[in-house]
Design an enzyme around this catalytic site. Structure first.
Site, PDB file in Angstrom:
ATOM      1  N   GLY A 100       0.811  -1.219   0.000  1.00  0.00           N
ATOM      2  CA  GLY A 100       0.000   0.000   0.000  1.00  0.00           C
ATOM      3  C   GLY A 100       0.838   1.259   0.000  1.00  0.00           C
ATOM      4  N   LEU A 101       2.149   1.135  -0.243  1.00  0.00           N
ATOM      5  CA  LEU A 101       3.011   2.327  -0.231  1.00  0.00           C
ATOM      6  C   LEU A 101       3.302   2.810  -1.657  1.00  0.00           C
ATOM      7  CD1 LEU A 101       5.525   1.280   2.590  1.00  0.00           C
ATOM      8  CD2 LEU A 101       3.547   2.787   2.777  1.00  0.00           C
ATOM      9  N   ALA A 105       3.634   1.881  -8.641  1.00  0.00           N
ATOM     10  CA  ALA A 105       3.679   3.164  -9.374  1.00  0.00           C
ATOM     11  C   ALA A 105       5.075   3.774  -9.279  1.00  0.00           C
ATOM     12  CB  ALA A 105       2.626   4.130  -8.832  1.00  0.00           C
ATOM     13  N   ASP A 147      -2.054   7.018  -7.072  1.00  0.00           N
ATOM     14  CA  ASP A 147      -0.673   6.631  -6.733  1.00  0.00           C
ATOM     15  C   ASP A 147       0.307   7.288  -7.699  1.00  0.00           C
ATOM     16  OD1 ASP A 147      -2.083   4.967  -5.103  1.00  0.00           O
ATOM     17  OD2 ASP A 147      -0.917   3.172  -5.527  1.00  0.00           O
TER      18      ASP A 147
HETATM   19  C1  MEV Z   1      -4.401   1.955  -3.994  1.00  0.00           C
HETATM   20  O1  MEV Z   1      -3.162   2.515  -3.540  1.00  0.00           O
HETATM   21  C2  MEV Z   1      -5.512   2.935  -3.790  1.00  0.00           C
HETATM   22  C3  MEV Z   1      -6.907   2.475  -4.227  1.00  0.00           C
HETATM   23  O2  MEV Z   1      -7.790   3.562  -3.955  1.00  0.00           O
HETATM   24  C4  MEV Z   1      -6.956   2.094  -5.687  1.00  0.00           C
HETATM   25  C5  MEV Z   1      -6.781   3.274  -6.629  1.00  0.00           C
HETATM   26  O3  MEV Z   1      -6.857   4.437  -6.200  1.00  0.00           O
HETATM   27  O4  MEV Z   1      -6.613   2.995  -7.825  1.00  0.00           O
HETATM   28  C6  MEV Z   1      -7.377   1.288  -3.399  1.00  0.00           C
END
Ligand code: MEV
Length: 315
Positions: A100-101, A105, A147
């Site tokens: 999630g960091l 990207a 991202d």
């Molecule tokens: C992923 O880092 C963030 C989400 O909102 C997906 C996106 O924004 O494409 C879960």
């Protein structure tokens, strides 16, 4: 080894609005400068090659797990009007993947920067964004672009997928603690599940998405006015909503509640969830250190802390 081009990128954390941003709601994301990705492009004779933690060898034989990166390199070379050969792309990352960091990207941003640097071509934000979306669309399902935008910009961003990005001013003296559960986040699965839930239960999901929207708008204002307690409360409420989306898990919930009982003003998961990282907000460095130690004692495999003020001045 002759170095011919180099590109850097750092990650991001989402303060507010993950998932909701996919459905046209705004989100707030902050750059995560604590860990860096460096991509080097070296000229050699022969097929295009790639070196990263997943694979080392000819790009043509790269495994499925890096298919986004493979398409990105081919597309970028084509954009630069260069043949798909005679380059070796070497990726070195300190940013843990699938947490999630924003590592996917960030890898993409660093690759595009390195290839443009190798061929001495100027790179606009617009072209960078378009090229990076090639890989993001393969890694993620229906990526919002949050991202890629935050990482390309390297600054706090208020983002709306329709309206684009806007700067935000931060007037907070607080600290953010980021903690890694050590479990891999599952972006594709999480995004798919939220979209199924929305389809099956719009009467439950739509008000929740609208509430995230309100909290994101409110947070934008309170970041500016410096009302740190309100920012923390909004983080807590968003975490509760994300739990209802079923994208939190035991490890994330345990760390979120540990942070709160050790003095954090607010805590939530960050990113797509189902693993990955959580964030906590504290008023000062001392509390941030206490929270980080408690999170590690509770099983976090790594923690980072940084001052919101320093992050603003980071270049
Ligand atoms: C992923 O880092 C963030 C989400 O909102 C997906 C996106 O924004 O494409 C879960």
């Amino acid at each position: 080894m002759r170095r011919s081009g180099i590109g850097y990128a750092t990650g991001k954390i989402i303060l507010m609005g993950e998932h909701a941003v996919v459905y046209g709601k705004p989100a707030i994301a902050l750059p995560f400068h604590a860990a860096k990705i460096e991509t080097t492009v070296v000229f050699h004779r022969g097929a295009t090659q790639i070196e990263c933690s997943y694979y080392k060898g000819d790009l043509a034989n790269a495994p499925e797990v890096i298919s986004g990166v493979k398409s990105l390199i081919i597309t970028t070379l084509k954009y630069l009007k260069k043949p798909n050969k005679n380059v070796r792309v070497v990726i070195q990352s300190q940013l843990p993947a699938q947490r999630g960091l924003g590592s996917s990207a960030a890898v993409s941003v660093s690759i595009v920067r390195a290839l443009f640097d190798a061929f001495h071509m100027p790179l606009s934000d617009d072209v960078l964004g378009k090229l990076v979306s090639v890989a993001e669309e393969i890694h993620h399902l229906n990526p919002s672009g949050l991202d890629a935008t935050t990482i390309s910009k390297g600054k706090p961003v208020y983002f709306d997928r329709e309206k684009g990005k806007d700067d935000i001013s931060l007037n907070l003296d607080g600290y953010i603690v980021v903690a890694d559960t050590g479990e891999l986040g599952q972006t594709r699965l999480a995004v798919t599940e939220v979209s199924q839930r929305l389809e099956e239960n719009p009467e439950v999901m739509e008000p929740l998405l609208n509430r995230i929207h309100e909290l994101t708008e409110q947070t934008r204002e309170t970041l500016e006015s410096g009302e740190i307690i309100t920012v923390g409360l909004a983080m807590n409420e968003v975490h509760q909503i994300l739990q209802q989306f079923n994208i939190s898990n035991d490890a994330l919930d345990r760390l979120v509640s540990t942070a709160r009982t050790h003095g954090a003003l607010g805590a939530k998961l960050t990113g797509s969830g189902k693993g990955g990282c959580m964030i906590a907000l504290t008023r000062d460095y001392e509390t941030a250190s206490v929270v980080a130690a408690a999170l590690e004692a509770e099983g976090a495999i790594q923690t980072w802390l940084y001052s919101l003020k320093e992050m603003i001045h980071h270049d």
